[in-house]
Design a protein around this motif. Sequence first.
Motif, PDB file in Angstrom:
ATOM      1  N   ALA A  26       0.832  -1.205   0.000  1.00 36.49           N
ATOM      2  CA  ALA A  26       0.000   0.000   0.000  1.00 36.49           C
ATOM      3  C   ALA A  26       0.870   1.260   0.000  1.00 36.49           C
ATOM      4  N   MET A  27       1.931   1.246   0.808  1.00 38.01           N
ATOM      5  CA  MET A  27       2.825   2.398   0.855  1.00 38.01           C
ATOM      6  C   MET A  27       3.553   2.587  -0.470  1.00 38.01           C
ATOM      7  N   ALA A  28       3.918   1.487  -1.103  1.00 35.94           N
ATOM      8  CA  ALA A  28       4.593   1.582  -2.399  1.00 35.94           C
ATOM      9  C   ALA A  28       3.670   2.198  -3.447  1.00 35.94           C
ATOM     10  N   VAL A  29       2.387   1.827  -3.409  1.00 35.82           N
ATOM     11  CA  VAL A  29       1.414   2.384  -4.350  1.00 35.82           C
ATOM     12  C   VAL A  29       1.254   3.888  -4.123  1.00 35.82           C
ATOM     13  N   LEU A  30       1.108   4.282  -2.858  1.00 36.60           N
ATOM     14  CA  LEU A  30       0.961   5.703  -2.531  1.00 36.60           C
ATOM     15  C   LEU A  30       2.218   6.491  -2.907  1.00 36.60           C
ATOM     16  N   ALA A  31       3.384   5.896  -2.651  1.00 34.15           N
ATOM     17  CA  ALA A  31       4.630   6.565  -3.016  1.00 34.15           C
ATOM     18  C   ALA A  31       4.741   6.732  -4.530  1.00 34.15           C
ATOM     19  N   THR A  32       4.255   5.756  -5.277  1.00 32.87           N
ATOM     20  CA  THR A  32       4.274   5.850  -6.737  1.00 32.87           C
ATOM     21  C   THR A  32       3.401   6.995  -7.213  1.00 32.87           C
ATOM     22  N   VAL A  33       2.229   7.153  -6.578  1.00 41.26           N
ATOM     23  CA  VAL A  33       1.364   8.294  -6.905  1.00 41.26           C
ATOM     24  C   VAL A  33       2.092   9.604  -6.604  1.00 41.26           C
ATOM     25  N   GLY A  34       2.805   9.641  -5.464  1.00 39.83           N
ATOM     26  CA  GLY A  34       3.573  10.825  -5.105  1.00 39.83           C
ATOM     27  C   GLY A  34       4.684  11.111  -6.104  1.00 39.83           C
ATOM     28  N   VAL A  35       5.348  10.072  -6.570  1.00 35.27           N
ATOM     29  CA  VAL A  35       6.407  10.232  -7.575  1.00 35.27           C
ATOM     30  C   VAL A  35       5.836  10.836  -8.854  1.00 35.27           C
ATOM     31  N   ILE A  36       4.691  10.327  -9.292  1.00 39.67           N
ATOM     32  CA  ILE A  36       4.069  10.847 -10.517  1.00 39.67           C
ATOM     33  C   ILE A  36       3.654  12.300 -10.327  1.00 39.67           C
ATOM     34  N   ASP A  37       3.067  12.598  -9.169  1.00 51.62           N
ATOM     35  CA  ASP A  37       2.613  13.958  -8.866  1.00 51.62           C
ATOM     36  C   ASP A  37       3.782  14.945  -8.895  1.00 51.62           C
ATOM     37  N   THR A  38       4.822  14.662  -8.133  1.00 51.76           N
ATOM     38  CA  THR A  38       5.958  15.581  -8.033  1.00 51.76           C
ATOM     39  C   THR A  38       6.802  15.610  -9.305  1.00 51.76           C
ATOM     40  N   ALA A  39       6.889  14.471  -9.997  1.00 54.03           N
ATOM     41  CA  ALA A  39       7.648  14.444 -11.254  1.00 54.03           C
ATOM     42  C   ALA A  39       6.969  15.306 -12.312  1.00 54.03           C
ATOM     43  N   THR A  40       5.646  15.264 -12.350  1.00 55.88           N
ATOM     44  CA  THR A  40       4.906  16.082 -13.307  1.00 55.88           C
ATOM     45  C   THR A  40       5.154  17.565 -13.065  1.00 55.88           C
ATOM     46  N   ILE A  41       5.084  17.965 -11.783  1.00 49.74           N
ATOM     47  CA  ILE A  41       5.329  19.368 -11.449  1.00 49.74           C
ATOM     48  C   ILE A  41       6.765  19.761 -11.798  1.00 49.74           C
ATOM     49  N   THR A  42       7.720  18.879 -11.467  1.00 53.10           N
ATOM     50  CA  THR A  42       9.127  19.177 -11.729  1.00 53.10           C
ATOM     51  C   THR A  42       9.394  19.348 -13.221  1.00 53.10           C
ATOM     52  N   LEU A  43       8.866  18.452 -14.029  1.00 52.34           N
ATOM     53  CA  LEU A  43       9.070  18.543 -15.475  1.00 52.34           C
ATOM     54  C   LEU A  43       8.422  19.796 -16.047  1.00 52.34           C
ATOM     55  N   SER A 146      -0.154  15.914  -2.401  1.00 48.14           N
ATOM     56  CA  SER A 146       1.127  15.506  -1.829  1.00 48.14           C
ATOM     57  C   SER A 146       1.080  15.509  -0.307  1.00 48.14           C
ATOM     58  N   ALA A 147       0.431  16.525   0.274  1.00 51.76           N
ATOM     59  CA  ALA A 147       0.310  16.592   1.733  1.00 51.76           C
ATOM     60  C   ALA A 147      -0.502  15.422   2.270  1.00 51.76           C
ATOM     61  N   CYS A 148      -1.585  15.080   1.592  1.00 51.75           N
ATOM     62  CA  CYS A 148      -2.426  13.953   2.022  1.00 51.75           C
ATOM     63  C   CYS A 148      -1.669  12.628   1.918  1.00 51.75           C
ATOM     64  N   LEU A 149      -0.913  12.469   0.850  1.00 52.47           N
ATOM     65  CA  LEU A 149      -0.118  11.251   0.688  1.00 52.47           C
ATOM     66  C   LEU A 149       0.902  11.109   1.811  1.00 52.47           C
ATOM     67  N   SER A 150       1.555  12.204   2.164  1.00 51.87           N
ATOM     68  CA  SER A 150       2.553  12.172   3.238  1.00 51.87           C
ATOM     69  C   SER A 150       1.919  11.766   4.555  1.00 51.87           C
ATOM     70  N   LEU A 151       0.740  12.301   4.839  1.00 53.02           N
ATOM     71  CA  LEU A 151       0.059  11.986   6.094  1.00 53.02           C
ATOM     72  C   LEU A 151      -0.342  10.516   6.158  1.00 53.02           C
ATOM     73  N   VAL A 152      -0.878   9.993   5.063  1.00 51.96           N
ATOM     74  CA  VAL A 152      -1.286   8.577   5.036  1.00 51.96           C
ATOM     75  C   VAL A 152      -0.066   7.672   5.159  1.00 51.96           C
ATOM     76  N   LEU A 153       1.031   8.027   4.508  1.00 45.28           N
ATOM     77  CA  LEU A 153       2.263   7.243   4.620  1.00 45.28           C
ATOM     78  C   LEU A 153       2.771   7.229   6.062  1.00 45.28           C
ATOM     79  N   PHE A 154       2.648   8.354   6.750  1.00 46.67           N
ATOM     80  CA  PHE A 154       3.058   8.418   8.154  1.00 46.67           C
ATOM     81  C   PHE A 154       2.224   7.463   9.009  1.00 46.67           C
ATOM     82  N   VAL A 155       0.916   7.472   8.804  1.00 46.58           N
ATOM     83  CA  VAL A 155       0.024   6.601   9.586  1.00 46.58           C
ATOM     84  C   VAL A 155       0.328   5.126   9.305  1.00 46.58           C
ATOM     85  N   LEU A 156       0.512   4.778   8.039  1.00 52.54           N
ATOM     86  CA  LEU A 156       0.793   3.381   7.687  1.00 52.54           C
ATOM     87  C   LEU A 156       2.133   2.919   8.253  1.00 52.54           C
TER      88      LEU A 156
END
Length: 307
Positions: A26-43, A146-156
């Motif tokens: 579950a954490m890997a899936v959420l982290a992947t969403v975070g990677v896509i989110d931040t990578a899109t903004i960075t590009l 991104s903030a929501c993903l970080s919070l859920v990752l912390f809880v998990l």
Amino acid sequence: MTSTRLADRLTTRRRSDTGNRWLRVAMAVLATVGVIDTATITLERWGLLGELSCPGGAHGCQKVLASPWGTVLGQPLSLYGLLAYGAVLILALLPLVLRGENRARIGPLSWWGLLLLSTGMTVFSLVLMGVMVFKIQAFCPFCVLSACLSLVLFVLSLVGGEWPDRGQLIFRVVLLALLVLLAGLGWSTAVGRPESSLGKGVPIPVTSPSTPATIALAEHLSRTGARMYSAYWCPHCHDQKELFGKEAAAKLTVIECAPDGRDSQAELCSTKNIQGYPSWEINGKLDSGVKPLARLAEMSGFKAGGE
């Protein structure tokens, strides 16, 4: 009796391993969403993707991403988020692909890494949410995600790890949270909105010298009705003006879009649906982003040495 206890322990451990495995997935899936989110903004910030449009028609994304808080050490803030999500992804998956002693050794350490990393990400995300709401006064769904993903990752990570010493757990988490909070607040305060010596709501003065060519281009743009939509706090707008130089920039037709900017024309900017700064309106067409002077000359039909 002893064999029964041993069997119970093994059964409990198997159940724990199975639960931890699914939490890691579950954490890997959420982290992947975070990677896509931040990578899109960075590009997008690097100019490798087109301008991002906020979901639901919101217009705050470009204002947030182009603000002074959107860049750290010359790189988009999203790049550091990308690296953090990448680290979470590796820590979550690594014990799943290892076997034997390596897995037994890395597993507990990875939970500590996941917990501490997600703690720092969550606290810093809260600081960024405060900056977005109270200083930039805009809404960016990508940042909220991104903030929501970080919070859920912390809880998990808090649920998934086996923490025999709860006192040590609480101490480390609270200490790290305080350090990140203090550092984040210090950073956000230090960055702030760039204030001009001319007063609040006035852009920082341009200091670079102009050349006859840049002055001629600026006069041509102004004469043909070209407009530059800007915000006094926007660092990219300042960069665009610096390309022209002090004398030439003064000849441009610059529309102030920030509601609290001096001589603000925020209603006009809203009517024009300006979503990013700077935005150029040339020959009736809008194009956002810092433009090389040669590109502006091409867009406006400027010919060096004459019209």
